[in-house]
Design an enzyme around this catalytic site. Structure first.
Site, PDB file in Angstrom:
ATOM      1  N   LYS A 126      54.852  45.810  49.163  1.00 37.68           N
ATOM      2  CA  LYS A 126      54.935  45.287  47.803  1.00 37.68           C
ATOM      3  C   LYS A 126      54.329  46.296  46.829  1.00 37.68           C
ATOM      4  O   LYS A 126      53.326  46.927  47.157  1.00 37.68           O
ATOM      5  CB  LYS A 126      54.139  43.973  47.703  1.00 37.68           C
TER       6      LYS A 126
ATOM      7  N   ARG B   9      59.702  33.312  56.610  1.00 39.54           N
ATOM      8  CA  ARG B   9      60.780  32.598  57.319  1.00 39.54           C
ATOM      9  C   ARG B   9      60.776  32.920  58.803  1.00 39.54           C
ATOM     10  O   ARG B   9      61.209  32.118  59.623  1.00 39.54           O
ATOM     11  CB  ARG B   9      62.125  32.933  56.661  1.00 39.54           C
TER      12      ARG B   9
HETATM   13  N1  BES Z   1      55.003  35.522  50.002  1.00 44.87           N
HETATM   14  C1  BES Z   1      56.193  36.010  49.434  1.00 44.87           C
HETATM   15  C2  BES Z   1      56.748  35.067  48.365  1.00 44.87           C
HETATM   16  C3  BES Z   1      56.097  35.133  47.020  1.00 44.87           C
HETATM   17  C4  BES Z   1      56.447  36.113  46.119  1.00 44.87           C
HETATM   18  C5  BES Z   1      55.193  34.187  46.637  1.00 44.87           C
HETATM   19  C6  BES Z   1      55.875  36.149  44.868  1.00 44.87           C
HETATM   20  C7  BES Z   1      54.622  34.233  45.379  1.00 44.87           C
HETATM   21  C8  BES Z   1      54.967  35.213  44.490  1.00 44.87           C
HETATM   22  C9  BES Z   1      57.266  36.205  50.483  1.00 44.87           C
HETATM   23  O1  BES Z   1      56.791  36.524  51.739  1.00 44.87           O
HETATM   24  C10 BES Z   1      58.115  37.334  50.031  1.00 44.87           C
HETATM   25  O2  BES Z   1      57.622  38.411  49.948  1.00 44.87           O
HETATM   26  N2  BES Z   1      59.368  37.049  49.744  1.00 44.87           N
HETATM   27  C11 BES Z   1      60.267  38.020  49.253  1.00 44.87           C
HETATM   28  C12 BES Z   1      61.578  37.829  49.954  1.00 44.87           C
HETATM   29  C13 BES Z   1      62.562  38.934  49.720  1.00 44.87           C
HETATM   30  C14 BES Z   1      62.102  40.200  50.381  1.00 44.87           C
HETATM   31  C15 BES Z   1      63.912  38.524  50.268  1.00 44.87           C
HETATM   32  C16 BES Z   1      60.400  37.835  47.737  1.00 44.87           C
HETATM   33  O3  BES Z   1      60.458  36.688  47.279  1.00 44.87           O
HETATM   34  O4  BES Z   1      60.413  38.832  47.033  1.00 44.87           O
HETATM   35 MN    MN Z   2      56.567  38.646  51.948  1.00 50.26          MN
END
Ligand code: BES
Ligand code: MN
Ligand code: ZN
Length: 506
Positions: free
Chosen positions: A285, A359
């Protein structure tokens, strides 16, 4: 904070500070000339003592108090008592949520400066006394939370006790006392969950988290705890869960809790995402979105808080609670994009994005709880950033394979004044997560509909005949600064009340 009930009590003037509620009523006075009809707003004083209304009108002018929602007007009695008049606005527009918010707001204001705060419940009454006590107590105990574990100097509060006064008969008190205790347990559970989510990732990693849950759960009568570590997860063939943990310095922990009362007729399974930190893995990230990813365990804290409150309240439902704990970290052993792993249910999954880790962890856990054949499964997770795009930061997204279950959870959310909105899972989303070289891939082909496609992925791990609902709390698990019963920063503790309400009425 202790809340005392004092019924058959009319002696407010001997108290230090007493909150009285007022409402407004707008009356249209029609003159002969219809266009000139005038609106006049009157104050309503339900259940106020007559002489107190008179005293109030001696000091009140139309300028210093209008009775609108959240307005507070203060005056003193010769006895020394302070009367805090709380405006609740138009009577017809005053909802249970209005009362919850305004009670929390006035509590926070007076907490700093008085030792005893009394609420005249007769003047705040909404629907019935049970509901009024429940809502006011909830508001106070949730508002009283702050995360101060790591502050050298804790905030000081003058307040020693809260009193709920009523002129209704003493005989009502016993039943309300039980309700008050139950509300306290619920709020303590929510606040414990908030604490864990707020704890930083260097302190609360998977092993420490599992230990804390185990220690707490052991104290609940009738609860069994089992913790599965790395070896056990290997035996369970949880290839997706293990893949997410592959780069971690800490063991994965699957905490399996069971509350099993003797005559339970239903069995509900709760599953929670417990990512103690989500770096994104090799799909790292950026710094703008990595901060605060300690809150990626909020789903697990939410389901545990609900489980704890329900078990302590001795609800007559069997509850299985599974918490999936790990962080998503990077080192040489971390899973790389393009990897293919085998899930517990035998399906092969191409991991195209290591940041779509929730997931993976949940998929294996859903398959695991299906083996226990519960009547319903609800999973809770901070699963997608896309749910913030779709619904904003205040609303929980719900998806599922069974409309009856989804409707029941939606009804519970409504009952608890928590925002929840259903999103669809369509066959095309299932198609979109098929991989040409494995059974599934962990992201869709395009960036759209991310929340629903994540849910479609989860659905692939739920046995078809078991009703399942998925709650995406990525938005609402974080601070809800607009709610006076929530802290300005950190975990919100939302959705616990909805889950408790659902299981109580299952
Ligand atoms: N934990 C995150 C989801 C999240 C993102 C929660 C921002 C709160 C704020 C999850 O594991 C994630 O990173 N999801 C990705 C999925 C994507 C790579 C398909 C996302 O939402 O960017
Ligand atoms: Mn994630
Ligand atoms: Zn995550």
């Amino acid at each position: 904070m202790n809340i005392k009930l004092s019924f058959n009590d009319k002696n407010f003037s001997s108290r230090e500070t007493v909150v009285f509620g007022t409402y407004t009523k707008t009356i249209e006075t029609k003159s002969k000339d219809k266009e000139k009809s005038k609106k006049k707003t009157e104050l309503l004083f339900p259940h106020w003592p007559k002489d107190l209304i008179e005293t109030f009108y001696k000091v009140k002018t139309s300028k210093n108090f209008k009775g609108g929602q959240g307005e507070i007007f203060e005056f003193n009695l010769p006895s020394g008592a302070t009367i805090a008049v709380l405006g609740l606005g138009e009577k017809e527009k005053c909802t249970t949520e209005t009362l919850r918010r305004e009670t929390a707001a006035i509590f926070k204001q007076y907490k700093k400066r008085c030792e005893e705060l009394a609420f005249d419940l007769d003047t705040l009454l909404i629907h019935n006394m049970e509901q009024t006590v429940g809502i006011c107590a909830e508001a106070i105990w949730l508002a009283d939370y702050s995360f101060e574990t790591h502050l050298s100097k804790k905030a000081e509060s003058a307040l020693k006790s809260v009193v709920f006064m009523s002129s209704q008969t003493k005989t009502k008190e016993k039943k309300l006392e039980i309700l008050l205790k139950k509300t306290q347990t619920l709020c303590q559970s929510i606040n414990l969950g908030r604490d864990w989510v707020n704890e930083p990732p260097n302190i609360l990693h998977s092993e420490e988290y599992a230990k804390r849950v185990e220690q707490d759960a052991k104290k609940i009568p009738g609860v069994k705890v089992k913790v599965l570590g790395k070896e056990e997860l290997k035996k369970e063939k949880m290839g997706m869960f293990l893949a997410v943990n592959a780069g971690s310095a800490f063991k994965p922990q699957l905490v399996h809790l069971t509350y099993s009362p003797k005559k339970a007729s239903k069995h509900v399974a709760l599953v929670g995402k417990g990512l103690t930190f989500d770096t994104g893995g090799y799909c790292l990230k950026p710094s703008s979105s990595i901060a605060n990813m300690k809150f990626d365990m909020a789903g697990s804290a939410t389901v545990y808080a609900a489980f704890r409150a329900l078990a302590l309240a001795k609800v007559n439902v069997k509850i299985t609670c599974v918490l999936a704990m790990t962080d998503n970290a990077i080192d040489a052993t971390a899973i790389k994009p393009d990897s293919i792993v085998t899930a517990r249910n035998g399906k092969t999954v191409e991991i195209l994005n290591t940041d779509a880790e929730g997931r993976l962890v949940l998929g294996d856990c859903l398959d695991y709880v299906c083996d226990l054949e519960p009547d319903a499964i609800i999973d809770v997770a901070t699963l997608t950033g896309a749910v913030l795009v779709a619904l904003g930061t205040e609303i929980c997204g719900i998806m599922g394979n069974n409309q009856k279950l989804v409707d029941k959870v939606l009804a519970s959310a409504k009952d608890c004044d928590e925002y929840m909105w259903q999103l669809p899972i369509i066959p095309e989303f299932h198609k979109d997560i098929k991989s040409p070289i494995a059974d599934l891939k962990n992201i869709g082909s395009k960036g759209y509909g991310g929340t629903c496609k994540a849910a479609a992925f989860l659905e692939a791990f739920v046995k078809k005949d078991i009703p399942w609902a998925h709650l995406d709390i990525a938005g609402c698990a974080d601070a809800q600064a607009h709610l006076p019963y929530n802290p300005k920063h950190g975990a919100s503790g939302l959705i616990v009340r909805t889950l408790v309400n659902y299981v109580e009425n299952v």
